[in-house]
Design an enzyme around this catalytic site. Structure first.
Site, PDB file in Angstrom:
ATOM      1  N   CYS A   1      52.341 -16.643-131.552  1.00 34.53           N
ATOM      2  CA  CYS A   1      53.092 -15.548-130.942  1.00 34.53           C
ATOM      3  C   CYS A   1      54.109 -14.947-131.896  1.00 34.53           C
ATOM      4  O   CYS A   1      54.702 -13.917-131.586  1.00 34.53           O
ATOM      5  CB  CYS A   1      53.776 -16.025-129.663  1.00 34.53           C
ATOM      6  SG  CYS A   1      55.006 -17.307-129.932  1.00 34.53           S
TER       7      CYS A   1
ATOM      8  N   GLU B   1      42.650 -27.161-122.443  1.00 33.91           N
ATOM      9  CA  GLU B   1      41.365 -27.864-122.474  1.00 33.91           C
ATOM     10  C   GLU B   1      40.627 -27.631-123.795  1.00 33.91           C
ATOM     11  O   GLU B   1      39.648 -28.318-124.100  1.00 33.91           O
ATOM     12  CB  GLU B   1      40.494 -27.428-121.301  1.00 33.91           C
ATOM     13  CG  GLU B   1      40.147 -25.958-121.225  1.00 33.91           C
ATOM     14  CD  GLU B   1      41.186 -25.125-120.481  1.00 33.91           C
ATOM     15  OE1 GLU B   1      40.805 -24.061-119.948  1.00 33.91           O
ATOM     16  OE2 GLU B   1      42.371 -25.527-120.452  1.00 33.91           O
TER      17      GLU B   1
ATOM     18  N   GLU C   1      47.888  -7.660-127.738  1.00 29.81           N
ATOM     19  CA  GLU C   1      47.942  -8.853-128.584  1.00 29.81           C
ATOM     20  C   GLU C   1      46.533  -9.226-129.017  1.00 29.81           C
ATOM     21  O   GLU C   1      45.681  -9.563-128.189  1.00 29.81           O
ATOM     22  CB  GLU C   1      48.597 -10.010-127.841  1.00 29.81           C
ATOM     23  CG  GLU C   1      48.801 -11.233-128.711  1.00 29.81           C
ATOM     24  CD  GLU C   1      49.530 -12.351-127.998  1.00 29.81           C
ATOM     25  OE1 GLU C   1      50.320 -13.039-128.652  1.00 29.81           O
ATOM     26  OE2 GLU C   1      49.293 -12.544-126.784  1.00 29.81           O
TER      27      GLU C   1
ATOM     28  N   SER D   1      49.396 -16.761-122.617  1.00 28.91           N
ATOM     29  CA  SER D   1      49.324 -15.303-122.576  1.00 28.91           C
ATOM     30  C   SER D   1      50.282 -14.747-121.534  1.00 28.91           C
ATOM     31  O   SER D   1      50.650 -15.434-120.569  1.00 28.91           O
ATOM     32  CB  SER D   1      47.901 -14.853-122.250  1.00 28.91           C
ATOM     33  OG  SER D   1      47.586 -15.158-120.898  1.00 28.91           O
TER      34      SER D   1
ATOM     35  N   PHE E   1      46.648 -23.616-126.741  1.00 30.66           N
ATOM     36  CA  PHE E   1      45.746 -24.183-127.744  1.00 30.66           C
ATOM     37  C   PHE E   1      46.234 -23.972-129.167  1.00 30.66           C
ATOM     38  O   PHE E   1      45.810 -24.685-130.076  1.00 30.66           O
ATOM     39  CB  PHE E   1      44.345 -23.567-127.622  1.00 30.66           C
ATOM     40  CG  PHE E   1      44.235 -22.146-128.120  1.00 30.66           C
ATOM     41  CD1 PHE E   1      44.074 -21.871-129.470  1.00 30.66           C
ATOM     42  CD2 PHE E   1      44.292 -21.065-127.238  1.00 30.66           C
ATOM     43  CE1 PHE E   1      43.979 -20.567-129.936  1.00 30.66           C
ATOM     44  CE2 PHE E   1      44.201 -19.769-127.689  1.00 30.66           C
ATOM     45  CZ  PHE E   1      44.045 -19.511-129.041  1.00 30.66           C
TER      46      PHE E   1
END
Length: 485
Positions: free
Chosen positions: A282, A177, A376, A227, A150
């Site tokens: 990231c 989504e 994270e 992830s 996303f």
């Protein structure tokens, strides 16, 4: 709703599946309902794969010089529509308009690189013995899949779509989504650019479709960005089904700050790194390791962080669940003894009260055992840990299980080189807050930030999206016969 219900894109057409369950698409900017997203099932994927298989019969044999003409035209359309595309990214993801525009500019650069592929895959030819030649050439895999996250609704799809298709593959792409609109628009623009029907197909859905992609016998390779937890699952499932897989996971990027770092530049770079795209990338700075006496730089970092204003130069995080999770990290750090120097909790943007915003947050006196130091966060939060020596700082960086990126801020060339050599990260920066390689250099981390071999962009992506064919020919019967012939 501002937009119609999202549709799958199969064989060059948008396909409405009225019987599928749908998720509401809420803009994180202001909390408004902007569309609905269908949750596709394996039958929908079968239709897309069949379309791709049919298209591959022609597309895979089309000369690459002809295939890349599509992407020359696509690049032109990205430039023509970049404001529209940037606003779409901002609306569905929460980025500021400026960040949305920067994302489209990067998508343009990625497409431009794909146009250069004919010059990079010319293969090799050598006369290995009198009258005998050996040749190598890159050939496409067939039907491949790309599962994208996303946080970059346009850029990450453009990590894979232009290169994979220009190299002759046909693709199934599954957007998050949470941000389905940008990929649908990309599909429209590619069709306008002359991409044949079936070469690119878009399937929306949740984990059910991800599993189906990993299991489908006619999909040859899967790329994934998301992830680390899910990257491991996708990599394991795809490879168990004998597919190629390159799965990029999360990160915990460490920025090492030495006392001789230039204060203003360092503070500005770190602030931009930790707060850009609301920290939802990231490559974001997540952990700062202060080496020695750097309080003067930390003070400037806090000054810069206070200039970051939600709703102006700081976008929203993707949804309320993310906002709550990020604030819980900050709460836990405070309870464990860390000091909140700049506090972004409970941020509300006037006029957008239903938006999901977190202000820039600086946390000092963090210890390596705290969750904000280990996990994270994916928000505009930086945790400061303090060490006396550079080796102690590198020990903290090396102990982190991720390996996406690291940076050092210093004016000492020897110290910078020492960090480059000893940091356990695939991408290292010197006085750079976001050390993302530019094309043609490849993007990719190490350790638990990447599962699989190779990188997802640049020259390294050629090896992932193609297989090598070797041929040996002899046309000279008069040549002598020896052990090589």
């Amino acid at each position: 709703m501002k937009y119609p219900v999202v549709q799958n894109f199969i064989n060059g057409q948008f396909v409405q599946e009225d019987k599928r369950d749908k998720l509401q698409l809420i803009s994180p900017v202001d909390g408004t309902l902007i569309s609905e997203v269908p949750m596709s099932i394996s039958d929908d994927l079968d239709l897309a794969v069949n379309a791709a298989k049919t298209a591959f019969k022609t597309w895979g044999k089309t000369p690459i010089k002809e295939r890349v003409q599509v992407f020359f035209r696509f690049k032109t359309l990205l430039e023509k529509h970049k404001i529209e595309l940037a606003n779409l990214v901002s609306e569905e993801n929460g980025k500021t308009p400026e960040e949305g525009l920067a994302e489209i500019e990067k998508s343009i650069e990625l497409t431009e690189f794909a146009c250069s592929l004919p010059q990079l895959i010319t293969g090799e030819l050598l006369e290995v013995s009198k009258g005998i030649e050996c040749r190598t050439e890159h050939v496409p895999l067939g039907v491949v899949a790309s599962i994208v996250p996303f946080n970059f609704p346009s850029m990450v799809p453009c990590w894979t779509i232009p290169n994979a298709l220009a190299l002759g593959n046909c693709m199934i792409i599954k957007p998050s989504e949470k941000v389905p609109l940008s990929v649908g628009r990309i599909a429209e623009l590619l069709k306008e650019s002359g991409l044949p029907d079936g070469v690119l197909n878009v399937i929306h859905g949740n984990s059910e479709i991800v599993d189906a992609i990993c299991d489908h016998p006619d999909i040859q390779a899967v790329s994934f960005v998301g992830s680390t937890k899910v990257a491991k699952i996708v990599y394991r499932r795809a490879t168990q089904n004998y597919k190629r897989c390159l799965a990029l996971g999360g990160a915990k990027n460490h920025l090492l700050v030495l006392p001789d770092a230039i204060p203003d530049m360092t503070a500005q770079n770190i602030t931009a790194s930790m707060s850009g795209c609301a920290g939802q990338r990231c490559m974001a700075a997540s952990a700062m390791v202060a080496v020695g006496e750097v309080d003067h730089i930390i003070d400037k970092l806090c000054d810069e962080a206070r200039k970051i204003v939600a709703g102006k130069n700081l976008g929203a995080v993707i949804n309320k669940e993310s906002k709550d999770r990020i604030e819980n990290y900050i709460n836990e750090a405070e309870k464990m003894g860390a000091k909140i120097l700049v506090d972004g909790r409970n941020t509300i943007v006037h006029g957008k009260e239903k938006g999901t915003y977190i202000g820039a947050t600086v946390i000092d006196f963090v210890t390596p055992d705290m969750s904000v130091a280990r996990e994270e966060i994916f928000g505009p939060v930086i945790s400061i840990m303090r060490t006396k020596t550079l080796d102690e700082a590198l020990a903290i960086e090396n102990a982190n299980p991720y390996g996406n990126a690291a940076s050092v801020f210093t004016q000492n060339g020897a110290a910078a080189r020492y960090v480059i050599e000893h940091a356990s990260a695939g991408m290292v920066g010197v006085n750079v807050g976001v050390p993302v390689p530019r094309e043609p250099f490849s993007f990719g981390g190490w350790n638990e930030s990447r599962f699989g071999v190779g990188d997802i962009t640049g020259k390294s992506s050629i090896e992932f999206w193609t297989k090598l064919k070797k041929s040996t020919t002899k046309w000279n019967p008069q040549a002598g016969v020896n052990w090589m012939s």
